[in-house]
Design an enzyme around this catalytic site. Structure first.
Site, PDB file in Angstrom:
ATOM      1  N   LYS A  27       0.836  -1.213   0.000  1.00 30.93           N
ATOM      2  CA  LYS A  27       0.000   0.000   0.000  1.00 30.93           C
ATOM      3  C   LYS A  27       0.865   1.255   0.000  1.00 30.93           C
ATOM      4  O   LYS A  27       0.609   2.189  -0.771  1.00 30.93           O
ATOM      5  CB  LYS A  27      -0.918  -0.041   1.226  1.00 30.93           C
ATOM      6  CG  LYS A  27      -1.874   1.120   1.337  1.00 30.93           C
ATOM      7  CD  LYS A  27      -3.090   0.752   2.153  1.00 30.93           C
ATOM      8  CE  LYS A  27      -2.846   0.708   3.649  1.00 30.93           C
ATOM      9  NZ  LYS A  27      -2.775   2.052   4.259  1.00 30.93           N
ATOM     10  N   SER A  28       1.885   1.295   0.843  1.00 29.59           N
ATOM     11  CA  SER A  28       2.758   2.482   0.910  1.00 29.59           C
ATOM     12  C   SER A  28       3.419   2.739  -0.445  1.00 29.59           C
ATOM     13  O   SER A  28       3.476   3.874  -0.926  1.00 29.59           O
ATOM     14  CB  SER A  28       3.861   2.275   1.945  1.00 29.59           C
ATOM     15  OG  SER A  28       3.341   2.337   3.238  1.00 29.59           O
ATOM     16  N   ARG A  32       2.939   5.883  -3.506  1.00 29.73           N
ATOM     17  CA  ARG A  32       4.098   6.633  -4.023  1.00 29.73           C
ATOM     18  C   ARG A  32       4.277   6.408  -5.524  1.00 29.73           C
ATOM     19  O   ARG A  32       4.626   7.335  -6.248  1.00 29.73           O
ATOM     20  CB  ARG A  32       5.352   6.238  -3.247  1.00 29.73           C
ATOM     21  CG  ARG A  32       5.327   6.810  -1.818  1.00 29.73           C
ATOM     22  CD  ARG A  32       6.159   5.997  -0.894  1.00 29.73           C
ATOM     23  NE  ARG A  32       6.338   6.594   0.410  1.00 29.73           N
ATOM     24  CZ  ARG A  32       5.546   6.395   1.471  1.00 29.73           C
ATOM     25  NH1 ARG A  32       4.480   5.618   1.373  1.00 29.73           N
ATOM     26  NH2 ARG A  32       5.805   6.971   2.632  1.00 29.73           N
ATOM     27  N   GLY A  97      -4.524   8.042   5.357  1.00 25.17           N
ATOM     28  CA  GLY A  97      -3.607   9.010   5.960  1.00 25.17           C
ATOM     29  C   GLY A  97      -2.406   9.259   5.070  1.00 25.17           C
ATOM     30  O   GLY A  97      -1.956  10.400   4.897  1.00 25.17           O
ATOM     31  N   ARG A 125      -8.013  12.813  12.199  1.00 20.60           N
ATOM     32  CA  ARG A 125      -6.571  12.582  12.393  1.00 20.60           C
ATOM     33  C   ARG A 125      -5.772  13.874  12.210  1.00 20.60           C
ATOM     34  O   ARG A 125      -6.139  14.714  11.403  1.00 20.60           O
ATOM     35  CB  ARG A 125      -6.094  11.476  11.442  1.00 20.60           C
ATOM     36  CG  ARG A 125      -6.800  10.161  11.737  1.00 20.60           C
ATOM     37  CD  ARG A 125      -6.372   9.061  10.827  1.00 20.60           C
ATOM     38  NE  ARG A 125      -4.949   8.776  10.948  1.00 20.60           N
ATOM     39  CZ  ARG A 125      -4.293   7.946  10.139  1.00 20.60           C
ATOM     40  NH1 ARG A 125      -4.952   7.331   9.165  1.00 20.60           N
ATOM     41  NH2 ARG A 125      -3.013   7.730  10.306  1.00 20.60           N
ATOM     42  N   GLN A 172       5.211   9.560   6.653  1.00 18.54           N
ATOM     43  CA  GLN A 172       4.223  10.342   5.887  1.00 18.54           C
ATOM     44  C   GLN A 172       4.626  11.808   5.843  1.00 18.54           C
ATOM     45  O   GLN A 172       4.567  12.450   4.790  1.00 18.54           O
ATOM     46  CB  GLN A 172       2.838  10.194   6.512  1.00 18.54           C
ATOM     47  CG  GLN A 172       2.294   8.777   6.390  1.00 18.54           C
ATOM     48  CD  GLN A 172       0.925   8.619   6.991  1.00 18.54           C
ATOM     49  OE1 GLN A 172       0.396   9.527   7.642  1.00 18.54           O
ATOM     50  NE2 GLN A 172       0.319   7.456   6.788  1.00 18.54           N
ATOM     51  N   ASP A 308       2.541  -0.360  12.025  1.00 17.15           N
ATOM     52  CA  ASP A 308       1.251  -0.857  11.536  1.00 17.15           C
ATOM     53  C   ASP A 308       0.969  -2.294  11.970  1.00 17.15           C
ATOM     54  O   ASP A 308      -0.129  -2.795  11.755  1.00 17.15           O
ATOM     55  CB  ASP A 308       1.215  -0.791  10.003  1.00 17.15           C
ATOM     56  CG  ASP A 308       1.181   0.646   9.514  1.00 17.15           C
ATOM     57  OD1 ASP A 308       0.696   1.522  10.256  1.00 17.15           O
ATOM     58  OD2 ASP A 308       1.653   0.899   8.389  1.00 17.15           O
ATOM     59  N   LYS A 335      -3.784   6.740  14.619  1.00 19.22           N
ATOM     60  CA  LYS A 335      -3.867   5.965  13.371  1.00 19.22           C
ATOM     61  C   LYS A 335      -5.343   5.893  12.934  1.00 19.22           C
ATOM     62  O   LYS A 335      -6.139   6.704  13.347  1.00 19.22           O
ATOM     63  CB  LYS A 335      -3.248   4.579  13.565  1.00 19.22           C
ATOM     64  CG  LYS A 335      -1.747   4.630  13.828  1.00 19.22           C
ATOM     65  CD  LYS A 335      -1.010   5.144  12.615  1.00 19.22           C
ATOM     66  CE  LYS A 335       0.481   5.249  12.836  1.00 19.22           C
ATOM     67  NZ  LYS A 335       1.169   5.899  11.710  1.00 19.22           N
ATOM     68  N   ARG A 383      -6.928  -2.701  10.256  1.00 18.54           N
ATOM     69  CA  ARG A 383      -5.943  -3.592  10.897  1.00 18.54           C
ATOM     70  C   ARG A 383      -6.502  -4.245  12.163  1.00 18.54           C
ATOM     71  O   ARG A 383      -6.101  -5.366  12.507  1.00 18.54           O
ATOM     72  CB  ARG A 383      -4.641  -2.838  11.167  1.00 18.54           C
ATOM     73  CG  ARG A 383      -3.998  -2.360   9.868  1.00 18.54           C
ATOM     74  CD  ARG A 383      -2.548  -2.032   9.993  1.00 18.54           C
ATOM     75  NE  ARG A 383      -2.115  -1.204   8.877  1.00 18.54           N
ATOM     76  CZ  ARG A 383      -1.791  -1.660   7.658  1.00 18.54           C
ATOM     77  NH1 ARG A 383      -1.815  -2.954   7.407  1.00 18.54           N
ATOM     78  NH2 ARG A 383      -1.430  -0.823   6.710  1.00 18.54           N
TER      79      ARG A 383
HETATM   80  C1  S3P Z   1       3.062   5.123   6.114  1.00 20.82           C
HETATM   81  C2  S3P Z   1       3.673   5.555   7.246  1.00 20.82           C
HETATM   82  C3  S3P Z   1       3.188   5.243   8.613  1.00 20.82           C
HETATM   83  C4  S3P Z   1       2.182   4.102   8.599  1.00 20.82           C
HETATM   84  C5  S3P Z   1       1.186   4.233   7.496  1.00 20.82           C
HETATM   85  C6  S3P Z   1       1.874   4.251   6.157  1.00 20.82           C
HETATM   86  C7  S3P Z   1       3.617   5.532   4.820  1.00 20.82           C
HETATM   87  O1  S3P Z   1       2.593   6.402   9.151  1.00 20.82           O
HETATM   88  O2  S3P Z   1       1.510   4.017   9.832  1.00 20.82           O
HETATM   89  O3  S3P Z   1       0.264   3.164   7.513  1.00 20.82           O
HETATM   90  O4  S3P Z   1       3.238   4.945   3.788  1.00 20.82           O
HETATM   91  O5  S3P Z   1       4.432   6.461   4.801  1.00 20.82           O
HETATM   92  P1  S3P Z   1       3.524   7.499   9.903  1.00 20.82           P
HETATM   93  O6  S3P Z   1       4.703   7.657   9.067  1.00 20.82           O
HETATM   94  O7  S3P Z   1       2.763   8.760   9.991  1.00 20.82           O
HETATM   95  O8  S3P Z   1       3.808   6.863  11.227  1.00 20.82           O
END
Ligand code: S3P
Length: 431
Positions: A27-28, A32, A97, A125, A172, A308, A335, A383
């Site tokens: 997902k991350s 990107r 987020g 959030r 993030q 996570d 979160k 989650r």
């Molecule tokens: C993520 C960073 C994390 C994580 C989120 C995904 C990302 O958040 O909890 O699910 O893709 O950069 P934080 O960096 O704000 O802790």
């Protein structure tokens, strides 16, 4: 937008889990890949993209800028990049987020007006963590509740590079500022208190950006990105659900995972607990098998690497001998849900003794003893919902129900099919 309120009932046989699961694309990395492809003039190809609602919201937001996405019959996505105009409508980031924070950096860099919002959970959030540094770079950022909460209104363009020390480790926020920095005058440096996942800097580098990394400081120099082909590997945070199920009861093979910095630390925690974990670095394959587990201590330095995975690691701790103490995890409170409260409530629902601490929790593992069948509320958090399903199939006899199941579609739409496949559980989804 659904309200994430469907209910999953799970009745598990007591045989545990067995098999191979190819988890969805990370997902991350998917967020990107979509953003970097959208920022570069020309055509990029993304394979293995997560089809979860969160990256899909990011794709929708980028299309408001005139970026074109074309689905190919083989599942690849062609991205005809280049932001063509200011967004023609509000950018609805759904539950994501990562989406809203990374896109805030894109919007700050674009000379025009953007409005970003999301679902009821995302609108609770904190967004001041991105609004404040973006203002220091020269963006005009307004937000609800005195600048703290979405909707966010950003007038971008005309940014100057800054050096910014993050008050809390956050990939993030780091990523938001690096993306904004691409169109600033002068370099932008972000310094983290603890290193976090490095996807943005790695992928920017691959797309031709000038990036320097020195310890926990990352610097981006302004400049254009080149179209790039992105192959998204499997999501280790989703693999963690099956890894914990196997550590408690059974054996699972997890091929093709991203095992890079900051994402695979849960495997080390499972090893510390006593699980049998084999990793094939060259292919990204992981095999986990059950073994007697023991409680561990998890401190603030561990947290960014497992941020996570704590809800599902808490299930492993519940099935371990002895106590697990988690501290330095106050970020969990902001979160998708307050994950200190929702994780402890989930454990208690399964009859496991656990207490909240301001910055973490204490879990009294019950060794081999079965959990009670539970009625769990996911608190709208994917989650928590999936961790509860793992507890149900790995250790609770009888029927458990999980409300707020719809949240799982944000990250793992095929979870139930995989659950049935590896556990033989009988499930019923009540919409
Ligand atoms: C993520 C960073 C994390 C994580 C989120 C995904 C990302 O958040 O909890 O699910 O893709 O950069 P934080 O960096 O704000 O802790």
């Amino acid at each position: 937008m659904h309200e994430h309120d469907s209910v999953l009932s799970v009745t598990a046989p007591t045989s545990g889990v067995k098999g191979t699961v190819q988890v969805p694309g990370d997902k991350s990395i998917s967020h990107r890949a979509l953003i970097l492809a959208a920022l570069s003039e020309g055509t990029s190809t993304i394979t293995g993209l997560s089809r979860g609602e969160d990256p899909t919201s990011t794709r929708g937001a980028l299309s408001r800028f005139g970026v074109e996405f074309v689905d190919q019959p083989d599942g690849a996505v062609l991205v005809h990049g280049g932001l063509r105009h200011e967004p023609v409508d509000v950018l609805d980031c759904g539950n994501a987020g990562t989406g809203i924070r990374l896109l805030s950096g894109v919007c700050a860099g674009y000379p025009g007006l953007s409005v970003l919002t999301g679902d009821q959970y995302l609108r609770r959030r904190p967004m001041d963590r991105v609004a404040e540094p973006l203002r220091l770079m020269g963006a005009r950022v307004d937000a609800r509740d005195g600048g703290r909460l979405a909707p966010l209104v950003i007038r971008g363009g005309g940014l100057s590079g800054i050096t910014y020390e993050l008050p809390k480790a956050s990939a993030q926020v780091k990523s938001c500022l690096l993306l904004a920095g691409l169109s600033a005058t002068g370099p932008t440096t972000v310094i983290e208190p603890h290193p976090t996942r490095a996807h943005t800097e790695e992928m920017l580098l691959a797309a031709g950006a000038r990036i320097e990394v020195e310890g926990t400081a990352v610097t981006v120099h302004p400049g254009p990105l080149a179209p790039t082909d992105h192959a998204v590997p499997g999501d280790p945070s989703q693999a963690a659900f099956w890894a914990v199920a196997a550590a408690l009861a059974g054996e699972i093979e997890l091929p093709n995972l991203y095992l890079g910095f900051g994402r695979a630390d849960f495997l080390g925690i499972l090893r510390r607990m006593g699980a049998d974990v084999q990793v094939e670095e060259s292919t990204g394959s992981v095999r986990v098998a059950s073994a007697p587990l023991r409680g561990v201590e998890i401190t603030g330095a561990d947290v960014p690497g497992i941020v996570d995975e704590i809800p599902v690691l808490a299930i492993a701790a519940a099935g371990a001998e002895g106590t697990t103490v988690i501290s330095g995890a106050d970020e969990l409170r902001v979160k998708e849900s307050d994950r200190v409260t929702s994780t402890v409530a989930m454990l208690n629902a399964f009859g496991v003794r656990a207490e909240e601490r301001p910055d973490g929790m204490v879990i009294h593992g019950q060794g081999d003893a079965a959990f009670s069948p539970a009625q769990v509320d996911s608190a709208g958090d994917h989650r928590i919902a999936m961790a509860a399903a793992v507890a149900a199939v790995a250790r609770a006899g009888g029927q458990s129900t999980i409300s707020g199941w719809g949240s799982v579609a944000t990250s793992y739409p095929g979870f139930v099919e995989d659950l049935v496949e590896v556990s033989g559980a009988t499930v019923n989804l009540d919409p």
